[in-house]
Motif scaffolding. Structure first.
Motif, PDB file in Angstrom:
ATOM      1  N   ARG A  16      -1.085-122.395   3.137  1.00  0.00           N
ATOM      2  CA  ARG A  16      -2.159-121.472   3.549  1.00  0.00           C
ATOM      3  C   ARG A  16      -1.782-120.730   4.840  1.00  0.00           C
ATOM      4  NH1 ARG A  16      -8.162-123.766   5.083  1.00  0.00           N
ATOM      5  NH2 ARG A  16      -8.859-121.933   6.218  1.00  0.00           N
ATOM      6  N   ILE A  17      -1.203-121.452   5.783  1.00  0.00           N
ATOM      7  CA  ILE A  17      -0.798-120.835   7.051  1.00  0.00           C
ATOM      8  C   ILE A  17       0.386-119.885   6.826  1.00  0.00           C
ATOM      9  CG2 ILE A  17       0.010-121.262   9.410  1.00  0.00           C
ATOM     10  CD1 ILE A  17      -1.394-124.039   9.216  1.00  0.00           C
ATOM     11  N   ILE A  18       1.356-120.314   6.048  1.00  0.00           N
ATOM     12  CA  ILE A  18       2.529-119.474   5.752  1.00  0.00           C
ATOM     13  C   ILE A  18       2.098-118.213   5.015  1.00  0.00           C
ATOM     14  CG2 ILE A  18       4.642-119.335   4.355  1.00  0.00           C
ATOM     15  CD1 ILE A  18       5.091-122.338   5.076  1.00  0.00           C
ATOM     16  N   ASP A  19       1.211-118.356   4.008  1.00  0.00           N
ATOM     17  CA  ASP A  19       0.740-117.190   3.260  1.00  0.00           C
ATOM     18  C   ASP A  19       0.043-116.190   4.177  1.00  0.00           C
ATOM     19  OD1 ASP A  19       1.780-118.242   0.927  1.00  0.00           O
ATOM     20  OD2 ASP A  19      -0.165-118.923   0.134  1.00  0.00           O
ATOM     21  N   ALA A  20      -0.721-116.691   5.128  1.00  0.00           N
ATOM     22  CA  ALA A  20      -1.407-115.803   6.072  1.00  0.00           C
ATOM     23  C   ALA A  20      -0.385-115.027   6.911  1.00  0.00           C
ATOM     24  CB  ALA A  20      -2.342-116.603   6.970  1.00  0.00           C
ATOM     25  N   VAL A  21       0.650-115.720   7.368  1.00  0.00           N
ATOM     26  CA  VAL A  21       1.691-115.065   8.162  1.00  0.00           C
ATOM     27  C   VAL A  21       2.413-114.006   7.321  1.00  0.00           C
ATOM     28  CG1 VAL A  21       3.917-115.428   9.321  1.00  0.00           C
ATOM     29  CG2 VAL A  21       2.014-116.974   9.772  1.00  0.00           C
ATOM     30  N   LEU A  22       2.723-114.354   6.077  1.00  0.00           N
ATOM     31  CA  LEU A  22       3.383-113.389   5.194  1.00  0.00           C
ATOM     32  C   LEU A  22       2.488-112.178   4.922  1.00  0.00           C
ATOM     33  CD1 LEU A  22       5.086-115.820   2.643  1.00  0.00           C
ATOM     34  CD2 LEU A  22       6.182-114.505   4.479  1.00  0.00           C
ATOM     35  N   ASP A  23       1.177-112.404   5.018  1.00  0.00           N
ATOM     36  CA  ASP A  23       0.198-111.333   4.813  1.00  0.00           C
ATOM     37  C   ASP A  23      -0.121-110.608   6.119  1.00  0.00           C
ATOM     38  OD1 ASP A  23      -1.407-109.910   2.997  1.00  0.00           O
ATOM     39  OD2 ASP A  23      -3.189-111.076   3.557  1.00  0.00           O
ATOM     40  N   LYS A  24       0.735-110.827   7.135  1.00  0.00           N
ATOM     41  CA  LYS A  24       0.628-110.176   8.458  1.00  0.00           C
ATOM     42  C   LYS A  24      -0.605-110.604   9.250  1.00  0.00           C
ATOM     43  CE  LYS A  24       4.249-107.594   7.597  1.00  0.00           C
ATOM     44  NZ  LYS A  24       5.410-108.405   7.495  1.00  0.00           N
ATOM     45  N   GLN A  25      -1.086-111.820   9.006  1.00  0.00           N
ATOM     46  CA  GLN A  25      -2.182-112.378   9.798  1.00  0.00           C
ATOM     47  C   GLN A  25      -1.589-113.317  10.839  1.00  0.00           C
ATOM     48  OE1 GLN A  25      -5.246-114.198   7.374  1.00  0.00           O
ATOM     49  NE2 GLN A  25      -4.781-112.792   5.694  1.00  0.00           N
ATOM     50  N   GLU A  26      -2.357-113.580  11.870  1.00  0.00           N
ATOM     51  CA  GLU A  26      -1.931-114.528  12.905  1.00  0.00           C
ATOM     52  C   GLU A  26      -2.087-115.954  12.385  1.00  0.00           C
ATOM     53  OE1 GLU A  26      -0.764-114.024  16.098  1.00  0.00           O
ATOM     54  OE2 GLU A  26      -0.669-111.883  15.672  1.00  0.00           O
ATOM     55  N   ALA A  27      -1.067-116.774  12.583  1.00  0.00           N
ATOM     56  CA  ALA A  27      -1.148-118.178  12.164  1.00  0.00           C
ATOM     57  C   ALA A  27      -2.281-118.897  12.887  1.00  0.00           C
ATOM     58  CB  ALA A  27       0.182-118.883  12.417  1.00  0.00           C
ATOM     59  N   VAL A  28      -2.489-118.556  14.149  1.00  0.00           N
ATOM     60  CA  VAL A  28      -3.532-119.213  14.934  1.00  0.00           C
ATOM     61  C   VAL A  28      -4.922-118.908  14.363  1.00  0.00           C
ATOM     62  CG1 VAL A  28      -3.845-117.451  16.722  1.00  0.00           C
ATOM     63  CG2 VAL A  28      -4.183-119.863  17.273  1.00  0.00           C
ATOM     64  N   ALA A  29      -5.080-117.770  13.684  1.00  0.00           N
ATOM     65  CA  ALA A  29      -6.370-117.466  13.056  1.00  0.00           C
ATOM     66  C   ALA A  29      -6.660-118.481  11.950  1.00  0.00           C
ATOM     67  CB  ALA A  29      -6.370-116.042  12.492  1.00  0.00           C
ATOM     68  N   VAL A  30      -5.621-118.891  11.240  1.00  0.00           N
ATOM     69  CA  VAL A  30      -5.801-119.877  10.175  1.00  0.00           C
ATOM     70  C   VAL A  30      -6.076-121.260  10.761  1.00  0.00           C
ATOM     71  CG1 VAL A  30      -4.761-120.958   8.146  1.00  0.00           C
ATOM     72  CG2 VAL A  30      -4.311-118.545   8.636  1.00  0.00           C
ATOM     73  N   THR A  31      -5.364-121.631  11.815  1.00  0.00           N
ATOM     74  CA  THR A  31      -5.614-122.955  12.414  1.00  0.00           C
ATOM     75  C   THR A  31      -7.006-123.001  13.042  1.00  0.00           C
ATOM     76  OG1 THR A  31      -4.468-122.360  14.471  1.00  0.00           O
ATOM     77  CG2 THR A  31      -3.164-123.499  12.775  1.00  0.00           C
ATOM     78  N   THR A  32      -7.465-121.878  13.590  1.00  0.00           N
ATOM     79  CA  THR A  32      -8.822-121.820  14.138  1.00  0.00           C
ATOM     80  C   THR A  32      -9.841-121.942  13.010  1.00  0.00           C
ATOM     81  OG1 THR A  32      -8.099-120.482  15.998  1.00  0.00           O
ATOM     82  CG2 THR A  32     -10.450-120.439  15.496  1.00  0.00           C
ATOM     83  N   ALA A  33      -9.598-121.259  11.902  1.00  0.00           N
ATOM     84  CA  ALA A  33     -10.492-121.373  10.742  1.00  0.00           C
ATOM     85  C   ALA A  33     -10.529-122.814  10.234  1.00  0.00           C
ATOM     86  CB  ALA A  33     -10.044-120.423   9.633  1.00  0.00           C
TER      87      ALA A  33
END
Length: 182
Positions: A35-52
């Motif tokens: 989930r975190i890797i996919d977010a990064v590949l989708d140009k999102q911040e990894a920290v946004a996923v860990t915060t979520a």
């Protein structure tokens, strides 16, 4: 009818320990890593996923997510004298950083960084073991010098190490007066 969530006061030690443990468990699971890797590949911040992820844990705990996140920012002041909690809090922060790094850096670069961090921690442990040989006043002088070195080095990792020779030199300077009155 929706159940009420905690949205005031401060999180208890037990709640914080639960958050830290649950976060650690989740971030080791392959689906969460993906989930975190996919977010990064989708140009999102990894920290946004860990915060979520933290917000999801707060919801499970019956804590308003925004309130829970705001409490994380207050831990250092609210629990500054609780050594055990502060240690776990810093482990939690390190775990979040590692989860983000693992997603952002790729396997090879992440493995290099992890190896570097482990080597640095080993050097810090050796430094602390050596420092224990000195009396408390000498230890304080060493820690003060280390603090100055870290400030001057903008808190870079390399600045967090003193060699045995450097520690000996600090002790020598401390006990050797610059001039002796006649």
């Amino acid at each position: 009818m929706a159940s009420a969530t905690q949205s005031s006061g401060m999180l208890t030690r037990e709640q914080l320990f639960h958050l830290f443990e649950r976060f650690t468990i989740l971030t080791t699971q392959s689906d969460v890593k993906k989930r975190i890797i996919d977010a990064v590949l989708d140009k999102q911040e990894a920290v946004a996923v860990t915060t979520a992820l933290q917000e999801e844990i707060f919801l499970e705990m019956g804590v308003d997510p925004r309130f829970g996140i705001s409490c994380l920012g207050k831990i250092s002041t609210e629990y500054e004298n609780d050594r055990d909690l502060m240690i776990e809090f810093y482990k939690f922060l390190a775990k979040e950083e590692m989860a983000c790094d693992e997603a952002e850096l790729g396997e090879e670069e992440f493995a290099e960084k992890k190896s570097y961090q482990q080597n640095l921690q080993q050097q810090q442990l050796e430094m602390l073991r050596h420092m224990r040989k000195f009396n408390l006043d000498d230890q304080s002088a060493i820690l003060e010098k280390l603090h100055q070195q870290m400030e001057n080095g903008n808190y870079e990792s390399e600045a967090s190490i003193l060699s045995a020779g450097q520690m000996e030199e600090i002790i020598q300077r401390k006990v050797t007066p610059l001039f002796m009155p006649s």
